[in-house]
Motif scaffolding. Structure first.
Motif, PDB file in Angstrom:
ATOM      1  N   SER A  81       0.833  -1.206   0.000  1.00 16.69           N
ATOM      2  CA  SER A  81       0.000   0.000   0.000  1.00 16.69           C
ATOM      3  C   SER A  81       0.867   1.255   0.000  1.00 16.69           C
ATOM      4  O   SER A  81       1.771   1.397   0.817  1.00 16.69           O
ATOM      5  N   PRO A  82       0.569   2.201  -0.897  1.00 20.03           N
ATOM      6  CA  PRO A  82       1.304   3.466  -0.901  1.00 20.03           C
ATOM      7  C   PRO A  82       0.810   4.427   0.183  1.00 20.03           C
ATOM      8  O   PRO A  82       1.386   5.501   0.360  1.00 20.03           O
ATOM      9  N   ALA A  83      -0.266   4.067   0.899  1.00 16.48           N
ATOM     10  CA  ALA A  83      -0.884   5.002   1.843  1.00 16.48           C
ATOM     11  C   ALA A  83       0.055   5.347   2.993  1.00 16.48           C
ATOM     12  O   ALA A  83       0.677   4.470   3.588  1.00 16.48           O
ATOM     13  N   ASP A  84       0.150   6.642   3.287  1.00 16.73           N
ATOM     14  CA  ASP A  84       0.943   7.126   4.428  1.00 16.73           C
ATOM     15  C   ASP A  84       0.058   7.657   5.556  1.00 16.73           C
ATOM     16  O   ASP A  84       0.322   7.426   6.728  1.00 16.73           O
ATOM     17  N   VAL A  85      -0.947   8.432   5.156  1.00 17.97           N
ATOM     18  CA  VAL A  85      -1.801   9.100   6.135  1.00 17.97           C
ATOM     19  C   VAL A  85      -3.258   8.913   5.733  1.00 17.97           C
ATOM     20  O   VAL A  85      -3.587   8.959   4.548  1.00 17.97           O
ATOM     21  N   ILE A  86      -4.119   8.685   6.732  1.00 14.66           N
ATOM     22  CA  ILE A  86      -5.566   8.631   6.501  1.00 14.66           C
ATOM     23  C   ILE A  86      -6.176   9.911   7.059  1.00 14.66           C
ATOM     24  O   ILE A  86      -5.868  10.308   8.191  1.00 14.66           O
ATOM     25  N   LEU A  87      -7.039  10.537   6.264  1.00 15.75           N
ATOM     26  CA  LEU A  87      -7.824  11.668   6.761  1.00 15.75           C
ATOM     27  C   LEU A  87      -9.293  11.277   6.688  1.00 15.75           C
ATOM     28  O   LEU A  87      -9.761  10.838   5.633  1.00 15.75           O
ATOM     29  N   THR A  88     -10.009  11.438   7.783  1.00 17.18           N
ATOM     30  CA  THR A  88     -11.405  11.032   7.753  1.00 17.18           C
ATOM     31  C   THR A  88     -12.235  11.824   8.757  1.00 17.18           C
ATOM     32  O   THR A  88     -11.717  12.721   9.420  1.00 17.18           O
ATOM     33  N   VAL A  89     -13.515  11.521   8.799  1.00 16.56           N
ATOM     34  CA  VAL A  89     -14.389  12.146   9.788  1.00 16.56           C
ATOM     35  C   VAL A  89     -15.065  11.058  10.603  1.00 16.56           C
ATOM     36  O   VAL A  89     -15.261   9.951  10.117  1.00 16.56           O
ATOM     37  N   ASP A  90     -15.403  11.392  11.794  1.00  9.79           N
ATOM     38  CA  ASP A  90     -16.199  10.577  12.707  1.00  9.79           C
ATOM     39  C   ASP A  90     -15.365   9.532  13.446  1.00  9.79           C
ATOM     40  O   ASP A  90     -14.564   8.805  12.864  1.00  9.79           O
ATOM     41  N   ILE A  91     -15.642   9.482  14.733  1.00  6.50           N
ATOM     42  CA  ILE A  91     -14.950   8.545  15.605  1.00  6.50           C
ATOM     43  C   ILE A  91     -15.153   7.099  15.145  1.00  6.50           C
ATOM     44  O   ILE A  91     -14.271   6.253  15.286  1.00  6.50           O
ATOM     45  N   GLY A  92     -16.323   6.810  14.548  1.00  5.70           N
ATOM     46  CA  GLY A  92     -16.587   5.455  14.061  1.00  5.70           C
ATOM     47  C   GLY A  92     -15.581   5.037  12.997  1.00  5.70           C
ATOM     48  O   GLY A  92     -15.039   3.929  13.017  1.00  5.70           O
ATOM     49  N   ARG A  93     -15.299   5.939  12.073  1.00  6.63           N
ATOM     50  CA  ARG A  93     -14.371   5.621  10.990  1.00  6.63           C
ATOM     51  C   ARG A  93     -12.921   5.610  11.483  1.00  6.63           C
ATOM     52  O   ARG A  93     -12.112   4.821  11.011  1.00  6.63           O
ATOM     53  N   LEU A  94     -12.600   6.501  12.412  1.00  8.67           N
ATOM     54  CA  LEU A  94     -11.240   6.516  12.954  1.00  8.67           C
ATOM     55  C   LEU A  94     -10.939   5.219  13.700  1.00  8.67           C
ATOM     56  O   LEU A  94      -9.867   4.631  13.551  1.00  8.67           O
ATOM     57  N   THR A  95     -11.907   4.771  14.487  1.00 15.66           N
ATOM     58  CA  THR A  95     -11.657   3.551  15.254  1.00 15.66           C
ATOM     59  C   THR A  95     -11.718   2.309  14.363  1.00 15.66           C
ATOM     60  O   THR A  95     -11.032   1.332  14.623  1.00 15.66           O
ATOM     61  N   GLN A  96     -12.507   2.383  13.295  1.00 15.40           N
ATOM     62  CA  GLN A  96     -12.567   1.242  12.354  1.00 15.40           C
ATOM     63  C   GLN A  96     -11.169   0.974  11.788  1.00 15.40           C
ATOM     64  O   GLN A  96     -10.726  -0.173  11.705  1.00 15.40           O
ATOM     65  N   ALA A  97     -10.470   2.033  11.422  1.00 14.14           N
ATOM     66  CA  ALA A  97      -9.125   1.881  10.849  1.00 14.14           C
ATOM     67  C   ALA A  97      -8.171   1.288  11.884  1.00 14.14           C
ATOM     68  O   ALA A  97      -7.377   0.390  11.579  1.00 14.14           O
ATOM     69  N   ALA A  98      -8.276   1.781  13.115  1.00 14.25           N
ATOM     70  CA  ALA A  98      -7.392   1.275  14.165  1.00 14.25           C
ATOM     71  C   ALA A  98      -7.685  -0.194  14.462  1.00 14.25           C
ATOM     72  O   ALA A  98      -6.768  -1.016  14.597  1.00 14.25           O
ATOM     73  N   GLU A  99      -8.992  -0.531  14.532  1.00 13.49           N
ATOM     74  CA  GLU A  99      -9.369  -1.911  14.847  1.00 13.49           C
ATOM     75  C   GLU A  99      -8.974  -2.878  13.731  1.00 13.49           C
ATOM     76  O   GLU A  99      -8.685  -4.047  13.976  1.00 13.49           O
ATOM     77  N   ALA A 100      -8.958  -2.391  12.498  1.00 14.89           N
ATOM     78  CA  ALA A 100      -8.560  -3.238  11.373  1.00 14.89           C
ATOM     79  C   ALA A 100      -7.051  -3.460  11.347  1.00 14.89           C
ATOM     80  O   ALA A 100      -6.547  -4.286  10.583  1.00 14.89           O
ATOM     81  N   GLY A 101      -6.329  -2.694  12.167  1.00 15.91           N
ATOM     82  CA  GLY A 101      -4.882  -2.897  12.249  1.00 15.91           C
ATOM     83  C   GLY A 101      -4.100  -2.222  11.137  1.00 15.91           C
ATOM     84  O   GLY A 101      -2.945  -2.571  10.903  1.00 15.91           O
ATOM     85  N   VAL A 102      -4.705  -1.258  10.441  1.00 15.27           N
ATOM     86  CA  VAL A 102      -3.972  -0.606   9.349  1.00 15.27           C
ATOM     87  C   VAL A 102      -3.263   0.674   9.812  1.00 15.27           C
ATOM     88  O   VAL A 102      -2.596   1.320   9.021  1.00 15.27           O
ATOM     89  N   THR A 103      -3.420   1.029  11.089  1.00 15.17           N
ATOM     90  CA  THR A 103      -2.765   2.242  11.589  1.00 15.17           C
ATOM     91  C   THR A 103      -1.552   1.899  12.444  1.00 15.17           C
ATOM     92  O   THR A 103      -1.447   0.793  12.987  1.00 15.17           O
TER      93      THR A 103
END
Ligand SMILES: [Fe+2]
Length: 350
Positions: A81-103
């Motif tokens: 993955s070329p991704a370096d930084v995620i920008l998003t809105v809402d605590i639901g989406r922020l925690t989804q990324a963390a829970e998926a282990g991609v952060t």
């Protein structure tokens, strides 16, 4: 080397471009001097920030806008993955990324100094950048009150007078989770049933559609996020929205006690980010007072950094006193909140 198709880089003239497959992205795009951003935020909203970042650091930004499936995409790309930084809105989406282990959990003094603890993950997997109040849009003509609490939304005095979007929308889930945190699940259920009884119509549509409901006389008060008022008020493309905004006043619930429920827009460092150092520089920049003010001006949100200047439109709503309940607690109660919405059949209306 050029930028792969689908990416928006500084200096490009563009509209909103749909995401393209980048799994086979050329290595050159990951060279030093760049940072790759995967964003749920509209390019037009964040472009001024990214331009300011490039001007001050010389680091070029590549922005990939997605309206869904951002985390799934990073998972599918895996180690490439070329991704370096995620920008998003809402605590639901922020925690989804963390829970998926991609952060990647980031411990960074400069960022932590600018972002109060309640607006970031204690582990450093996500950081809030702006807050958005979940407020009451009240009819200027038909509502004399200048203070209404969330608890009072269940008061029979409001029977048949309240509009809201679906109870299952992230914005309402977070609000209901905050009610569970403050009152316990049983009291929150009683409250939600009371609020349902007071609905003027079945929950549906966006927050702006609720302001339209107030404008049209279908309801007297509605739940909505603060920034939509700024977006409606300045909407030259759909000028009828200016009338919706003009019909309502913004009331901040619970200013006299715990404060108003807020959610965040935010950022995360992606695990195995190919441009990790530049990613951290970007994150430090986004948390800086300079970026905070550009962000707030552009999207009518509240900077998380204490003391950062508000846009004139946001300042005109009046002072916000955010509920200090940590967003991590709200995140932990989201599932319970969603179950409560189903249990009381909230979306069937009053
Ligand atoms: Fe929104």
């Amino acid at each position: 080397m050029g930028t792969p198709t689908g990416w928006l880089s500084n200096g490009w003239k563009h509209g909103i471009v749909a995401a393209m497959v980048v799994a086979s992205m050329p290595v050159a795009a990951q060279a030093e001097g760049e940072v790759n951003i995967y964003s749920y935020r509209q390019p037009t909203l964040i472009e001024p920030l990214l331009t300011a970042f490039t001007e001050s650091t010389g680091i070029k930004t590549n922005l990939l806008f997605l309206d869904k499936g951002l985390v799934e995409r990073i998972e599918a790309e895996g180690a490439n993955s070329p991704a370096d930084v995620i920008l998003t809105v809402d605590i639901g989406r922020l925690t989804q990324a963390a829970e998926a282990g991609v952060t990647e959990a980031l411990d960074n003094d400069a960022i932590e100094a600018n972002i109060p603890a309640e607006f970031r993950d204690p582990q450093g997997n996500w950081f809030g950048l702006t807050t958005r109040g979940r407020v009451i849009y009240a009819s200027k003509d038909r509502v004399a009150d200048d203070a209404i609490t969330y608890e009072q939304l269940a008061d029979p005095a409001w029977k048949g007078r309240i509009c809201t979007r679906s109870g299952q929308h992230d914005y309402n889930i977070a609000l209901i989770a905050s009610m569970i945190a403050h009152h316990g699940v049983d009291e929150a259920e009683t409250w939600l049933r009371g609020l349902k009884e007071n609905l003027a119509r079945k929950p549906a549509g966006s927050d702006r559609a609720q302001a339209q409901g107030v404008f049209a006389g279908e309801c007297d008060i509605a739940l909505g996020n603060t920034y939509y008022v700024g977006l409606m008020k300045n909407n030259d493309k759909e000028p009828e929205q200016k009338e919706w905004a003009a019909a309502i006043k913004v009331l901040f619930p619970n200013v006299a006690d715990r404060g108003t429920h807020v959610n965040v827009s935010g950022m995360s460092l992606v695990k195995n980010a190919p441009n990790r150092d530049n990613a951290i520089r970007l994150m430090e920049f986004l948390a800086s007072a300079e970026a905070q003010e550009i962000y707030a001006e552009q999207v009518y949100e509240y900077p998380v950094t204490p003391g950062a200047r508000l846009s004139d439109d946001v300042a005109s709503f009046g002072e916000i006193k955010p509920d200090a309940l940590p967003l991590s607690e709200i995140a932990a109660l989201r599932k319970q909140a969603s179950e409560l919405v189903d249990k009381v059949r909230f979306d069937e209306g009053g």
